[in-house]
Design a protein around this motif. Structure first.
Motif, short mmCIF file in Angstrom:
data_model
loop_
_atom_site.label_atom_id
_atom_site.label_comp_id
_atom_site.label_asym_id
_atom_site.label_seq_id
_atom_site.Cartn_x
_atom_site.Cartn_y
_atom_site.Cartn_z
N ALA A 226 35.79 50.33 37.81
CA ALA A 226 35.93 48.78 38.49
C ALA A 226 34.83 48.53 38.93
CB ALA A 226 37.45 48.69 39.40
N ALA A 227 33.86 48.99 39.67
CA ALA A 227 32.72 48.87 40.39
C ALA A 227 31.42 47.74 38.97
CB ALA A 227 32.45 50.05 41.41
N GLU A 228 31.85 49.52 38.12
CA GLU A 228 30.93 48.66 36.74
C GLU A 228 31.25 47.50 36.24
OE1 GLU A 228 30.66 53.09 38.18
OE2 GLU A 228 31.79 51.79 37.87
N LEU A 229 32.18 47.63 36.08
CA LEU A 229 32.88 46.00 35.75
C LEU A 229 32.47 44.89 36.53
CD1 LEU A 229 34.44 44.45 32.98
CD2 LEU A 229 36.81 45.24 34.85
N ARG A 230 32.67 44.76 37.53
CA ARG A 230 32.86 43.74 38.64
C ARG A 230 31.12 43.45 38.63
NH1 ARG A 230 34.49 41.21 43.28
NH2 ARG A 230 32.67 40.17 43.56
N ALA A 231 30.36 44.04 38.52
CA ALA A 231 28.71 44.73 37.93
C ALA A 231 28.09 43.79 37.04
CB ALA A 231 28.16 45.83 38.31
N PHE A 232 29.27 44.15 35.35
CA PHE A 232 28.97 43.88 34.60
C PHE A 232 29.10 42.00 34.70
CE2 PHE A 232 29.96 42.76 30.40
CZ PHE A 232 28.49 43.11 29.37
N VAL A 233 30.56 41.88 34.80
CA VAL A 233 30.28 39.99 35.24
C VAL A 233 29.87 39.56 36.02
CG1 VAL A 233 32.74 39.26 36.24
CG2 VAL A 233 33.08 41.10 35.15
N VAL A 240 37.17 36.49 33.16
CA VAL A 240 37.56 38.04 32.93
C VAL A 240 39.79 37.28 32.73
CG1 VAL A 240 38.51 40.34 33.55
CG2 VAL A 240 36.12 39.05 34.42
N ALA A 241 40.02 37.31 32.11
CA ALA A 241 41.26 37.98 31.61
C ALA A 241 41.54 39.21 31.67
CB ALA A 241 42.27 37.11 30.49
N TYR A 242 42.83 39.80 32.48
CA TYR A 242 43.38 40.63 32.12
C TYR A 242 45.00 41.58 32.09
CZ TYR A 242 44.87 39.20 37.24
OH TYR A 242 45.31 38.90 37.65
N ALA A 249 41.39 45.11 38.62
CA ALA A 249 40.11 45.19 37.68
C ALA A 249 38.59 44.40 38.84
CB ALA A 249 40.74 45.57 36.23
N VAL A 250 39.01 43.30 38.55
CA VAL A 250 38.06 42.83 39.00
C VAL A 250 39.02 41.57 39.89
CG1 VAL A 250 36.51 39.96 38.96
CG2 VAL A 250 36.27 42.58 37.36
N SER A 251 38.92 41.88 41.45
CA SER A 251 39.19 40.86 42.41
C SER A 251 40.11 39.55 41.78
CB SER A 251 38.24 40.91 43.32
OG SER A 251 39.62 40.40 44.87
N ASP A 252 40.65 39.15 42.20
CA ASP A 252 41.92 38.36 41.52
C ASP A 252 41.12 37.14 42.41
OD1 ASP A 252 44.13 38.65 39.76
OD2 ASP A 252 45.03 39.59 40.96
N ASP A 253 40.08 36.72 43.61
CA ASP A 253 39.54 36.70 44.10
C ASP A 253 38.12 36.20 43.42
OD1 ASP A 253 37.82 38.02 45.08
OD2 ASP A 253 38.84 37.21 47.96
N HIS A 254 37.59 36.35 42.33
CA HIS A 254 36.90 36.53 41.99
C HIS A 254 36.72 35.03 41.23
CE1 HIS A 254 33.25 37.21 39.56
NE2 HIS A 254 32.90 38.52 40.30
N PRO A 255 35.20 34.54 41.36
CA PRO A 255 35.42 32.98 40.88
C PRO A 255 34.97 32.52 39.05
CG PRO A 255 33.17 33.24 41.64
CD PRO A 255 34.41 35.03 41.59
N GLY A 410 56.56 38.62 38.46
CA GLY A 410 55.86 37.22 39.22
C GLY A 410 54.87 38.31 39.75
N VAL A 411 54.90 39.73 40.52
CA VAL A 411 53.80 40.26 41.01
C VAL A 411 52.20 39.54 39.98
CG1 VAL A 411 52.23 42.41 41.57
CG2 VAL A 411 55.11 41.66 42.54
N GLY A 412 52.43 40.47 38.50
CA GLY A 412 51.24 39.86 37.83
C GLY A 412 50.45 38.51 37.93
N GLN A 413 51.66 37.62 37.98
CA GLN A 413 51.26 35.96 37.78
C GLN A 413 50.90 35.49 39.37
OE1 GLN A 413 54.08 32.61 37.46
NE2 GLN A 413 53.41 32.69 35.44
N GLN A 414 51.90 35.61 40.38
CA GLN A 414 51.96 34.72 41.61
C GLN A 414 51.10 36.05 42.73
OE1 GLN A 414 55.17 32.66 42.15
NE2 GLN A 414 55.15 32.19 40.01
N PHE A 415 50.33 37.18 42.98
CA PHE A 415 50.14 37.95 43.95
C PHE A 415 49.16 38.21 43.87
CE2 PHE A 415 50.55 41.80 46.67
CZ PHE A 415 50.81 41.32 47.37
N PRO A 416 48.07 37.64 44.26
CA PRO A 416 46.67 38.54 44.34
C PRO A 416 46.81 39.45 44.38
CG PRO A 416 46.91 36.24 45.55
CD PRO A 416 48.83 36.28 45.15
#
Length: 582
Positions: A226-233, A240-242, A249-255, A410-416
């Protein structure tokens, strides 16, 4: 020097660093249990083998290590099978050690032998879903087999393996030098990476694309990448879609995080994938629900969208969509190389402010729609209100296990989710009952973190005896039961297509009823609270966290389907059947 196989097995596991074994006793494995009595390895005793395999699954995910299950033969092994299959479809490393009938009684109908098609063939029932199933034929073969079992479970695409051991072999002596000769062998194998030329090709393709997109799956968590993926993004500025398994894998609050695709995805997310001109997919199988049944008018249109796919398992590359570049590699290693090459090719991070603004506006609109239900004081509670209150109370690094229904979809869709590896969900097998047992293992693996099992009443009802293990071992999991007196997701599906909920809701003489899970919890020695108004949930969850003990919260929930703009072609199948009947 000679020693019992059972004693040497325990020493081998200790030397590998195994700290917990999950299982249940039987006459075929008591030799191993006796050897464990004075071991530093803790045996986690359960009341049902499915709990053992689910707990081992959750443990492996949270600790990022291979889990160990100890099972009895016959019904013990079949009871555990659902949890082992769940681990297999989600690529979770697990070694199942099972007692078997005495080798000198093969084919004579010893107690609980499975032999309809072959003598002593219990190990064959695991073949469809484990990476390999061994039956140990001689004591001197056991040391190499157990070493191979761990190596295979962890290498390539991880997964469970089975070692079936006749009970007499557990109690036979073996030359300890056969185990000692394994000690120099590496416990961890080096994983493949990518070469610089391939990395340059990938980076240049992404840079030249007009609408590139990253599509990430659960393989990112399995590779601890995950850290390497975030650095790449951050450096490449690509949205990023998941998949469901890739959430976090990348935080839901990432822009630049779009969200989950497919059936429970939104139109904006699915259209962003469908309209991409180049997708770099990492650690995903492109499974049905995530891909809207692979129908090109919904989520992915490949081709004309071009696809680059990196995965540890070559069988997954090109399985569902043709690839322009296919790479077999460990994701952590591959992303390390891609980051290095990206920084060489583009010394300054690439900005994508226009896409970030589009995503910001979309999220603002999406959450505005959710809020009207998330703030509702109605009782039974709206599912959106439950998710919102739980998210507000839980620490960002809390671990949540889910089951199936609103607590998964619902968690997948609405839970950060803000930190990788903090959401553990049954993806491939979508197993009802995973959440309750999986939480036990997760808490044992990460004792300093808050662990909550968000689970439906149907799922919790599968194995409520999980509470016995939690009480005995003081495993401070919080089970939050989203209780709609039904197998709610299936009830909604059946009602929408067939106009009935027959066989899907819990009735007594035609009247909806609910099991008293708080009373059941107290019977096991565990505290519990039944929520009777919307404003009681947050204080109850705060109290449960502060207690640092096992805790049950029973929340009456309105049975509403998860809203979705996505597509799953079973709806077409059901609609077609209904039309034919009419």
């Amino acid at each position: 020097m000679q020693d019992l196989i059972s004693h040497q097995l325990v020493k081998y596991l200790e030397n590998r660093g195994v700290e917990h074994i999950f299982g249940l006793c039987g006459h075929t494995n008591i030799a191993v249990l006796a050897a464990l009595e004075n071991s530093r390895i803790k045996f986690i005793n359960v009341r049902h083998e499915q709990i053992a395999s689910h707990a081992a699954d959750g443990y492996a995910r949270a600790k990022k290590e291979t889990a160990v299950v100890l099972s009895h033969l016959g019904p013990g092994l079949t009871n555990a099978a659902t949890g082992v299959a769940n681990a297999a479809l989600d690529s979770i490393p697990m070694v199942v050690i099972a007692g078997d009938v005495p080798s000198h009684y093969y084919g004579k109908h010893p107690h609980q032998e499975i032999n309809l098609h072959a003598d002593a063939s219990q190990y064959e029932i695991y073949r469809p879903f484990v990476k390999r199933a061994w039956r140990v034929e001689r004591p001197d073969l056991f040391p190499e087999i157990i070493a191979k079992a761990f190596s295979l479970a962890e290498s390539g695409r991880p997964g469970p393996v089975l070692v079936s051991v006749p009970m007499d072999i557990f109690s036979k002596e073996v030359d300890v030098s056969l185990f000692e000769r394994l000690q120099p062998h590496a416990n961890k194998l080096k994983r493949p990476s990518i070469d610089d030329q391939t990395a340059h090709e990938i980076i240049d393709s992404l840079a030249a694309a007009e609408r590139p997109l990253l599509y990430v799956g659960g393989g990112v968590m399995l590779a601890d990448a995950a850290a390497e993926l975030r650095a790449f993004v951050d450096h490449m500025g690509i949205p990023v879609a998941y998949t469901l398994m890739g959430k976090g894998a990348v935080s839901d609050d990432h822009p630049l995080t779009l969200g989950m695709t497919g059936f429970w995805g939104t139109t904006f997310i699915n259209d962003s994938c469908r309209n991409a001109d180049l997708i770099l997919a990492v650690g995903t199988r492109f499974s049905e629900a995530d891909c809207s049944s692979w129908e090109p008018k919904y989520t992915f249109h490949i081709p004309p969208t071009r696809l680059i796919h990196i995965d540890i398992d070559p069988k997954e590359i090109g399985r569902n969509f043709p690839v322009e570049i296919g790479v077999v590699a460990d994701l952590k290693n591959a992303l390390h190389v891609l980051n290095r090459v990206a920084k060489t090719r583009f010394p300054q991070p690439r900005q994508n402010e226009a896409m970030a603004e589009k995503i910001r506006r979309y999220k603002e609109s999406f959450w505005a729609q959710v809020q009207k239900h998330a703030q509702s004081d109605s009782y039974p509670l709206r599912p959106e209100r439950i998710l919102a209150d739980v998210r507000e109370v839980l620490p960002q690094d809390a671990i949540m296990t889910t089951d199936v229904g609103w607590n998964k979809n619902g968690v997948g869709q609405q839970f950060p989710i803000y930190e990788a590896g903090t959401i553990l969900t049954p993806g491939g097998f979508a197993t009802m009952g995973f959440g309750s047992g999986g939480a036990l293992g997760a808490k044992l693996a990460q004792p300093d973190k808050v662990v909550v099992s968000l689970i439906g009443d149907g799922g919790f009802g599968q194995n409520p005896s999980v509470l016995a293990t939690a009480y005995e071992e003081n495993i401070s999991v919080i089970w939050l039961i989203m209780n709609n007196n039904a197998f709610g997701t299936i009830a909604g599906l059946q009602e929408s297509h067939y106009g009935t909920t027959y066989g899907t809701v819990f009735l007594k003489e035609g009247v909806s009823y609910s099991t008293d899970y708080v009373t059941i919890a107290k019977g096991y020695g565990i505290d519990g609270i039944k929520i009777e108004a919307a404003d009681q949930l947050k204080p109850a969850l705060q109290r449960a966290i502060a207690a640092e003990k096992p805790f049950v919260i029973d929340v009456a929930m309105l049975n509403e389907p998860v809203p979705t703009d996505g597509h799953w072609n079973i709806n077409d199948i059901y609609t077609s059947k209904v039309k034919q009947q009419v």
